[in-house]
Design a protein around this motif. Sequence first.
Motif, PDB file in Angstrom:
ATOM      1  N   VAL A 173     -88.397  58.855 -16.956  1.00 54.69           N
ATOM      2  CA  VAL A 173     -88.642  59.989 -16.068  1.00 54.69           C
ATOM      3  C   VAL A 173     -89.570  61.028 -16.710  1.00 54.69           C
ATOM      4  O   VAL A 173     -90.390  61.639 -16.031  1.00 54.69           O
ATOM      5  CB  VAL A 173     -87.294  60.627 -15.636  1.00 54.69           C
TER       6      VAL A 173
ATOM      7  N   LEU B 127     -84.638  57.542 -10.030  1.00 55.05           N
ATOM      8  CA  LEU B 127     -84.645  58.647  -9.070  1.00 55.05           C
ATOM      9  C   LEU B 127     -83.925  58.232  -7.778  1.00 55.05           C
ATOM     10  O   LEU B 127     -83.140  59.006  -7.221  1.00 55.05           O
ATOM     11  CB  LEU B 127     -86.082  59.094  -8.785  1.00 55.05           C
ATOM     12  N   THR B 130     -80.199  58.150  -8.465  1.00 58.81           N
ATOM     13  CA  THR B 130     -79.669  59.505  -8.607  1.00 58.81           C
ATOM     14  C   THR B 130     -79.451  60.124  -7.231  1.00 58.81           C
ATOM     15  O   THR B 130     -78.416  60.751  -6.971  1.00 58.81           O
ATOM     16  CB  THR B 130     -80.628  60.373  -9.458  1.00 58.81           C
ATOM     17  N   ARG B 131     -80.400  59.901  -6.332  1.00 60.58           N
ATOM     18  CA  ARG B 131     -80.267  60.450  -4.972  1.00 60.58           C
ATOM     19  C   ARG B 131     -79.046  59.848  -4.269  1.00 60.58           C
ATOM     20  O   ARG B 131     -78.259  60.557  -3.651  1.00 60.58           O
ATOM     21  CB  ARG B 131     -81.550  60.175  -4.181  1.00 60.58           C
ATOM     22  N   GLU B 157     -77.122  62.281 -12.672  1.00 63.97           N
ATOM     23  CA  GLU B 157     -77.984  61.715 -13.723  1.00 63.97           C
ATOM     24  C   GLU B 157     -77.154  61.175 -14.882  1.00 63.97           C
ATOM     25  O   GLU B 157     -77.446  60.105 -15.427  1.00 63.97           O
ATOM     26  CB  GLU B 157     -78.976  62.775 -14.226  1.00 63.97           C
TER      27      GLU B 157
END
Lengths: 237, 237
Positions: A173, B127, B130-131, B157
């Motif tokens: 990231v 990502l 995580t969402r 996270e």
Amino acid sequence: MARQQRAIRTRARIIAAAGECFSESGYRATRVADVAERAGAALGTLLFHFPAKTDIANAVIEQQHRIVMEAATAVDEMNSPSGIQDIIVVSAKLANLISTNPVVRAGLRLSTESVEDLGISSAQPYLDWTRQCVQLLEKARAAGELAEGIDLEHFAEVINSAFTGTQFMSSAVSGSSDLPERLARLWPILFSQVVKADCTSESVQRLLDDHSTLIDAETPAEEEAASAIESGTAEAE
Amino acid sequence: MARQQRAIRTRARIIAAAGECFSESGYRATRVADVAERAGAALGTLLFHFPAKTDIANAVIEQQHRIVMEAATAVDEMNSPSGIQDIIVVSAKLANLISTNPVVRAGLRLSTESVEDLGISSAQPYLDWTRQCVQLLEKARAAGELAEGIDLEHFAEVINSAFTGTQFMSSAVSGSSDLPERLARLWPILFSQVVKADCTSESVQRLLDDHSTLIDAETPAEEEAASAIESGTAEAE
């Protein structure tokens, strides 16, 4: 002696250059000629030191292992009263090495993604780190920092897994730049119930801040080369 | 219709074979000819469906993404009262898919180690997950399962990092076969303080046991091919 000094220095320069190439592009996409060019060495010189690409990669992994183990030993020598603090400080040192030292980054990348090529075991680093962590947890237990009934081996595995995943996620990231922040959020959650030691967000953040700048990012091989040169000069005089 | 059915079935067979090859040997060590041989297809047939090796790899990643997202959606449809339970059940389903489904294993491997070759972002899967996890934590918060003051994004996270690292370590040490046991040790530690829901070793183990065998390891592409063939046959009749 001058020739030997030059050889040591060249070898160190090649390993440093290989660290940059492997950490940027991975094992297979890196050509031996790329490493030679990055090191400012003739291809023949590189092949004299490292006859095969696997030799360069294994030298990088070996040096990465030495660097991180030295960082872990340095924490041991601090003689802190807390095993939990030691684990957090080791993580801070690793985070710093990962973000500043290409040889360390390359070594980690090679040991996970090029296992078949290099004939190394992907399990070994995890097992080594688990053993290291068990030792620190034994210190924590002796210091009365752990809740009752914790299996040290299993807890060490959870700690290592969580650090590893945090490192991978941070690398993907942010190119590892946010690893200290992520660790500051990880440890209080992981240690909250099972640990009786001071492990609030604030205390962890303080430990990470205090210990993430202690590391000299220079690679041991460079230091060795420099000291070999110094002692070589001394002998020559 | 027979030709189209055959094409769908061949394509599915190639993706399944590619999953086996990529999960065993990685992207670069796998040759297109290896995939064709494993699929029992002529090289020309394979190249008709997938003109380049990157096309095969991207099809594997796409299918892996579809499989794991379907597993996550299936959990959503269980309408459980607990967001925390949902997270544990999703992890059980993923663990099962990783240990039984080569396409899933290959997709994960390709998305971490062959990022440069495939022109994909290594950050995107983190990502996305995580969402997904934030949504389940919102459900947990609404159900009163979370302690006060938890940052959902940061906690998601940490959860994802810990799962990822556990999966890497299990893969390296046991070829993923001990992943359920590792998860059963991870979740109670990670959730102990911040979560008010039932999250003891026993309750987590029960959830993992109940939900790790629910998944049909057959790949959607195969199911699709089969159902396309059935509907094709129906139309032909």
